[in-house]
Design an enzyme around this catalytic site. Sequence first.
Site, short mmCIF file in Angstrom:
data_model
loop_
_atom_site.label_atom_id
_atom_site.label_comp_id
_atom_site.label_asym_id
_atom_site.label_seq_id
_atom_site.Cartn_x
_atom_site.Cartn_y
_atom_site.Cartn_z
N ALA A 119 0.80 -1.23 0.00
CA ALA A 119 0.00 0.00 0.00
C ALA A 119 0.83 1.28 0.00
CB ALA A 119 -0.94 0.00 1.21
N TYR A 127 12.20 -13.09 -10.53
CA TYR A 127 11.05 -12.18 -10.60
C TYR A 127 10.07 -12.68 -11.67
CZ TYR A 127 8.31 -7.89 -11.25
OH TYR A 127 7.28 -6.98 -11.35
N1 LIG Z 1 6.30 -0.74 -11.63
C1 LIG Z 1 6.34 -1.61 -12.63
O1 LIG Z 1 6.92 -1.35 -13.69
C2 LIG Z 1 5.66 -2.95 -12.48
C3 LIG Z 1 5.59 -3.76 -13.63
C4 LIG Z 1 4.98 -5.01 -13.53
C5 LIG Z 1 4.49 -5.45 -12.31
N2 LIG Z 1 4.58 -4.64 -11.22
C6 LIG Z 1 4.09 -5.19 -9.95
O2 LIG Z 1 3.15 -4.31 -9.37
C7 LIG Z 1 3.22 -4.41 -7.94
C8 LIG Z 1 3.37 -3.01 -7.36
O3 LIG Z 1 4.57 -2.44 -7.86
P1 LIG Z 1 4.95 -0.89 -7.70
O4 LIG Z 1 5.34 -0.41 -9.04
O5 LIG Z 1 3.90 -0.20 -6.93
O6 LIG Z 1 6.29 -1.05 -6.85
P2 LIG Z 1 6.71 -0.32 -5.49
O7 LIG Z 1 8.10 -0.77 -5.24
O8 LIG Z 1 6.42 1.13 -5.58
O9 LIG Z 1 5.70 -0.99 -4.44
C9 LIG Z 1 5.87 -2.29 -3.92
C10 LIG Z 1 5.57 -2.23 -2.44
O10 LIG Z 1 5.73 -3.54 -1.88
C11 LIG Z 1 6.26 -3.37 -0.59
N3 LIG Z 1 6.97 -4.55 -0.09
C12 LIG Z 1 8.15 -5.06 -0.53
N4 LIG Z 1 8.54 -6.06 0.25
C13 LIG Z 1 7.60 -6.20 1.22
C14 LIG Z 1 7.46 -7.06 2.32
N5 LIG Z 1 8.39 -7.99 2.62
N6 LIG Z 1 6.37 -6.94 3.11
C15 LIG Z 1 5.43 -5.99 2.84
N7 LIG Z 1 5.51 -5.14 1.80
C16 LIG Z 1 6.60 -5.25 1.00
C17 LIG Z 1 7.25 -2.21 -0.74
O11 LIG Z 1 7.56 -1.62 0.52
C18 LIG Z 1 6.52 -1.29 -1.69
O12 LIG Z 1 5.82 -0.27 -1.02
C19 LIG Z 1 4.41 -5.32 -7.63
O13 LIG Z 1 3.92 -6.62 -7.35
C20 LIG Z 1 5.19 -5.32 -8.92
O14 LIG Z 1 5.95 -6.49 -9.08
C21 LIG Z 1 5.16 -3.40 -11.27
#
Ligand SMILES: NC(=O)c1ccc[n+]([C@@H]2O[C@H](COP(=O)([O-])OP(=O)(O)OC[C@H]3O[C@@H](n4cnc5c(N)ncnc54)[C@H](O)[C@@H]3O)[C@@H](O)[C@H]2O)c1
Length: 236
Positions: A15, A144
């Site tokens: 979040a 990943y």
């Molecule tokens: N940003 C992109 O380009 C992209 C592309 C494809 C998929 N995604 C997926 O979308 C989702 C959200 O990504 P985002 O872009 O918001 O990334 P982000 O890094 O901004 O957010 C991910 C969040 O997960 C939290 N997190 C990580 N490890 C954790 C743990 N052990 N316990 C609890 N929380 C934890 C982090 O603190 C972070 O706030 C992810 O699953 C990511 O793999 C993102």
Amino acid sequence: MELNFQNKVVLVTGAAGGIGSCLIEEFTRTGARIYGTDIIAGPSENYFQGDITDVTFLRSMVERIINMEGGIDVLVNSAGICLRTPLKDITRKEWELLMDINLTSVFLLTQLVVENMKTQGSGTIVSLASVAGKVGGIIAGTHYAVSKAGIECFTKSAAKIYAPYGITVNAVAPGIIDTSMQDDVPADQMSSVLRSIPMQRAGTAKEVAATVMFLASGLASYITGQTICVNGGNYM
Ligand SMILES: NC(=O)c1ccc[n+]([C@@H]2O[C@H](COP(=O)([O-])OP(=O)(O)OC[C@H]3O[C@@H](n4cnc5c(N)ncnc54)[C@H](O)[C@@H]3O)[C@@H](O)[C@H]2O)c1
């Protein structure tokens, strides 16, 4: 037809992240009773700070929300980490950590919320997969990509099992989205990736949130077991 989450109880993991915090904002705007969780401090009032790999933490969070609200209508699994270690250098420890955060958390939280959803006779689970899981990774590591492919298969399996109970299970597979998850990619590498995308740009957290919210809403009541791509044409 419009998105309306009035009085729906929604739990979003990750979040504090780019996509997660956007979801918190948008679900709140559409009337949801929103709960967020992340390992780092976050933006929402109803916020549980903790590690998504800690099942004791997850169980107590889900129990507290159900005790307060009577149930959970929507679970969005957005927590994740993206590591880019070359395959030859990935240690077992790193592999397991990434799987625990990205994939096992989806399994554990689904197990924790679904019994209550079965009793309600309704519920929706949406997980964040990735284009990496479809193509074996673009600029992300093998672990990943595998974790995200795992989310797609988990989604199909859970969708089949829970469909008779009125529960839908879907995933969204973003391409390159402009959040801090991509901050460690060198600028020249990112420019060349962006040039290879038919729309020639990264997506926004809002564009991903819109698809997540559609799948979580009554508008998608006959959609289950699907992974919807949001990627500017990057993967077709
Ligand atoms: N940003 C992109 O380009 C992209 C592309 C494809 C998929 N995604 C997926 O979308 C989702 C959200 O990504 P985002 O872009 O918001 O990334 P982000 O890094 O901004 O957010 C991910 C969040 O997960 C939290 N997190 C990580 N490890 C954790 C743990 N052990 N316990 C609890 N929380 C934890 C982090 O603190 C972070 O706030 C992810 O699953 C990511 O793999 C993102």
